[in-house]
Design an enzyme around this catalytic site. Structure first.
Site, mmCIF file in Angstrom:
data_model
loop_
_atom_site.group_PDB
_atom_site.id
_atom_site.type_symbol
_atom_site.label_atom_id
_atom_site.label_comp_id
_atom_site.label_asym_id
_atom_site.label_seq_id
_atom_site.Cartn_x
_atom_site.Cartn_y
_atom_site.Cartn_z
ATOM 1 N N TYR A 47 63.549 32.872 91.066
ATOM 2 C CA TYR A 47 64.806 33.209 91.724
ATOM 3 C C TYR A 47 66.074 33.030 90.891
ATOM 4 C CZ TYR A 47 62.278 33.734 96.094
ATOM 5 O OH TYR A 47 61.431 34.162 97.069
ATOM 6 N N ILE A 48 66.071 32.020 90.054
ATOM 7 C CA ILE A 48 67.284 31.784 89.275
ATOM 8 C C ILE A 48 67.254 32.677 88.041
ATOM 9 C CG2 ILE A 48 68.563 30.084 87.917
ATOM 10 C CD1 ILE A 48 67.297 27.927 89.783
#
Length: 774
Positions: free
Chosen positions: A732-733
């Site tokens: 996600y990051i």
DNA sequence: GGCCAGACTTAGTACAGGAACC
DNA sequence: GGTTCCTGTACTAAGTCTGGCC
């Protein structure tokens, strides 16, 4: 046209048109051919009109004849390896015949040995290839050439020794080998929570009975029917596998290494493939071995038998001109496809859900990298639309049309609380939900506008949050729960993920519910980065702690949890004790320093303020703990050494040796106690050993650093006990944010990304500057 | 437009092996 | 050098989403 293994590729710089010799290509290339490659502007890849066939990929028609000749003879060992892994269990008698057939097939093969992927290409060649510096175009075609060696099958089942049997109704029984294997799957895990689950037991027993029937029933006593799970005693099987496990543990270092080497040799041919002529890593080249399905949560199918996969079940995907991997005589591949619109190398249908399993490229491959890059770019694009989307859903919260209102609330929940889309689930799956599948009972409303979410999400992970929501959202949720709706009814009865996603695509092409999670996760990380208070000269450990804290914010947003380890509490206690002991040691050395130079109390008083921080009771408690631990340690040492001596028939250590060690510990303890009784005065013997001021200062400084580090580690351990940071970091990051963090605060990237992640995110590591923003 | 096969990403857990500690 | 503890990786389950078919 000649073929060379490595040849420099001439690149045309789009900006100034000049030709540069920038790097070496890893495969044969047509003589003097100039391949144009649009040079990327640093940090940017042209995704629009992106074509995954990169311009410096070698066109099939050009390399094909050479490729075939270049893909040379396989190294001798490879075929033997195939013979050891390509045996497929059917029953005991068939096994040996099949193995013989296979061996002869392989022998025959050795004579004309020719294969798809050889070791001729040096490892690491793909490292040279930087897709992010190329121009990405249309992505319907994923490759032009794809050559690989197929899949690695699990080893055949090894029958139990005659003395090891399933006990039924108190009597040992002989099972056909197929049924024995299934009994073994259960027997090996009777100490796990799975095996204690009645659903798991029932599913296993049903499938076990089925396999038993298929394989002709119990061998001895002939005709016996196994009908009652509770009459089955799997303990002898469990004990057998435990002893095998123990045996493996006890192997010498050399033996372990030999086993590892053998395993690696076996895997070698399958680890890599050639995609458009470039060597790329394959991810899961191993076919999943048969086992009992371990579903998560309350899964209705948990315990079901996952059957063995045979070559006939496998569909291979490679290019038309690639040689189809060999199989032993009597076996054939299920199908051979040449579909270059997909990214898988092989697939098979599993028997529990009739769904597909795929063999794919590894995470560090170019195709996966490009997908990842595009995912983050899509999330970044949402930045340009988010304002309008939020404005719209806030307006539509007031709509009189239920459908519009449901869309608005669902989008709000997905945006604000990072809920997943929530597709419909079947009867044979665990009852988990996401946004669209939320039911009446999953939310409780408390006026004026508090909502409690309590439901099981993906992987049966509980989503429990008490939150305050927008007043209009609260009103709408109340409306969606209004009678006659009751427990079990859908909250969003007009929605499903496809309707919601279709709506979202009106704002931005390719926008789906999932993109919000990536966007909000990376946006959160960017905000955290912006708000960080990191000094360049701070210890790296502290900087990492700040990174982890930011990472944790994202993980909490995405509800990434992990189960608290069994030893967590004990480990926290131990870490706390350790810190206490370090502090005590530091205090003792400071006292020694003062004893050596009493003037320091006046001249440097503030450095000695902590000398009396510990009460006498606390000090005695620490001394007792340290001594008890030392005694235990010596006792263990004594036992271990004697055990070894016994094995090699050496004379045992006398009891007096243990007594001597224990006396040492006791004397030490008495010295410590005396120190406490004498108000911290160190013994003459101690002072003789520590009679240099600078050495003492050095020791104190080292202890202080260890205390700082231990405290930081303890804090991190406690904060991370239930939160899983990995998932958000991996998925996600935006990795470019982590790279920016490292560059900006001078933290080595190795501290943030493991080797695997550095390979996966090479594109990010090599393409951003420290001022890049999500 | 609904359904669902197919293809892909995301996810927690098990466990090997290496670092830290003594 | 042995033991313990923790980290990294492999494994595979469980999601999401697309697109083709009827």
């Amino acid at each position: 046209m000649s073929v060379t293994k490595k040849q420099a590729v001439t690149l045309t710089d789009k900006k100034n048109g000049s030709k540069k010799r920038t790097r070496k290509h890893s495969l044969s290339i047509v003589d003097d051919e100039v391949i144009n490659l649009n040079k990327k502007v640093k940090g940017k890849v042209n995704v629009k009109n992106s074509k995954l066939l990169l311009k410096n990929d070698i066109p099939l028609k050009k390399i094909e004849p050479d490729l075939k000749s270049t893909l040379a003879k396989q190294e001798d060992g490879d075929n033997e390896l195939q013979s050891s892994q390509l045996s497929f269990t059917t029953n005991k008698s068939e096994n040996s015949t099949k193995s013989k057939k296979i061996s002869s097939a392989i022998k025959k093969d050795e004579e004309t040995s020719e294969t798809q992927v050889t070791n001729e290409y040096e490892e690491g060649e793909s490292d040279d290839y930087k897709w992010w510096e190329a121009d990405l175009e249309d992505d319907t075609e994923k490759w032009q050439t794809l050559v690989h060696n197929g899949v690695l099958f699990p080893p055949e089942y090894e029958a139990l020794p005659n003395s090891v049997n399933l006990i039924y109704d108190g009597k040992p029984i002989k099972l056909p080998i197929q049924a024995e294997e299934v009994a073994g799957f259960f027997g090996a895990m009777i100490n796990t929570d799975h095996a204690k689950n009645p659903v798991f037991q029932a599913n296993f027993f049903r499938d076990f009975q089925l396999v038993l029937k298929e394989s002709g029933g119990v061998l001895e006593p002939s005709g016996l029917k196994i009908t009652d799970f509770n009459k089955c005693n799997f303990e002898p099987i469990f004990d057998y596998y435990e002893s095998k496990r123990e045996e493996k543990k006890q192997l010498s270092r050399a033996e372990k290494k030999a086993l590892k080497d053998e395993k690696e040799k076996l895997e070698e041919p399958y680890k890599f493939c050639y995609l458009n002529g470039r060597k790329e890593q394959v991810g899961n080249f191993r076919v999943e071995p048969p086992s009992l399905f371990r579903g998560r949560g309350q899964h209705p199918k948990t315990g079901s038998l996952k059957r063995r996969v045979f070559p006939e079940d496998i569909i291979l995907n490679l290019d038309k001109n690639a040689k189809v991997p060999e199989l032993p005589v009597g076996h054939k591949w299920g199908e051979v496809k040449h579909d270059n619109t997909v990214q898988w190398l092989a697939m098979w249908k599993e028997n529990i859900f009739n769904s597909f399993k795929y063999v794919r490229f590894a995470a560090n491959s170019s195709l996966k990298g490009i997908s990842d890059y595009k995912k983050f770019e899509k999330a970044r694009e949402l930045k340009n639309h988010i304002e309008k989307i939020r404005k719209d859903y806030n307006e539509k919260l007031h709509s009189k049309v239920t459908f519009e209102r449901q869309i608005a609330v669902a989008t709000y929940l997905i945006d604000v609380f990072a809920l997943r889309a929530g597709g419909e689930k079947g009867e044979d799956e665990a009852d988990t939900v996401g946004c669209c599948s939320l039911r009446y009972e999953h939310i409780s409303l408390t006026p004026p506008n508090n909502v409690t979410f309590d439901f099981l999400g993906k992987d049966s992970i509980r989503f429990f949050q008490e939150v305050t929501v927008d007043k209009q959202v609260f009103k709408s949720l109340k409306l969606f729960k209004k009678a006659p709706k009751k427990s079990g009814d859908q909250l969003f009865d007009r929605l499903d993920p496809s309707i919601l996603n279709k709506h979202l695509q009106n704002y931005m092409p390719g926008l789906t519910a999932k993109v919000f999670r990536t966007y909000n996760a990376s946006k959160t990380m960017q905000d955290q980065l912006d708000g960080m208070n990191v000094e360049l000269e701070q210890p790296i450990q502290e900087k990492i702690l700040q990174y982890n804290a930011a990472n944790r914010e994202v993980a909490i947003l995405c509800n990434h949890q992990r189960s608290v380890g069994k030893n967590h509490e004990a480990s926290v206690q131990k870490a706390g004790d350790k810190i206490e002991e370090l502090v005590w040691q530091k205090i003792r050395f400071k006292r020694a320093l003062l004893q050596l130079n009493p003037g320091l109390k006046e001249s440097d008083g503030k450095h000695f303020k902590d000398v009396w921080d510990l009460t006498k009771e606390k000090e005695l408690e620490i001394i007792k703990r340290v001594s008890e631990r030392d005694l235990l340690k010596f006792k263990r040492k004594f036992d271990n050494e004697n055990e070894k001596k016994k094995e090699i028939n050496e004379e045992l250590l006398p009891e007096t040796q243990l007594e001597e060690w224990m006396k040492k510990v006791n004397d030490q303890q008495n010295d410590y106690i005396k120190e406490v009784e004498n108000d911290g005065k160190l013994s003459d013997e101690f002072m003789e050993k520590n009679n240099k001021e600078d050495k003492l200062r050095e020791k104190i400084q080292k202890l202080e650093q260890r205390i700082v580090n231990a405290n930081l580690q303890l804090k991190d351990k406690e904060d991370n006990s239930q939160v899983s940071l990995g998932t958000s970091k991996i998925n996600y990051i935006d990795p470019r944010l982590s790279v920016v963090f490292c560059k900006r605060f001078n933290v080595p990237i190795e501290k943030i990304f493991t080797k695997t992640l550095r390979d996966k995110f090479k594109w990010a590591i090599e393409s951003v500057d420290d001022d890049w923003r999500f």
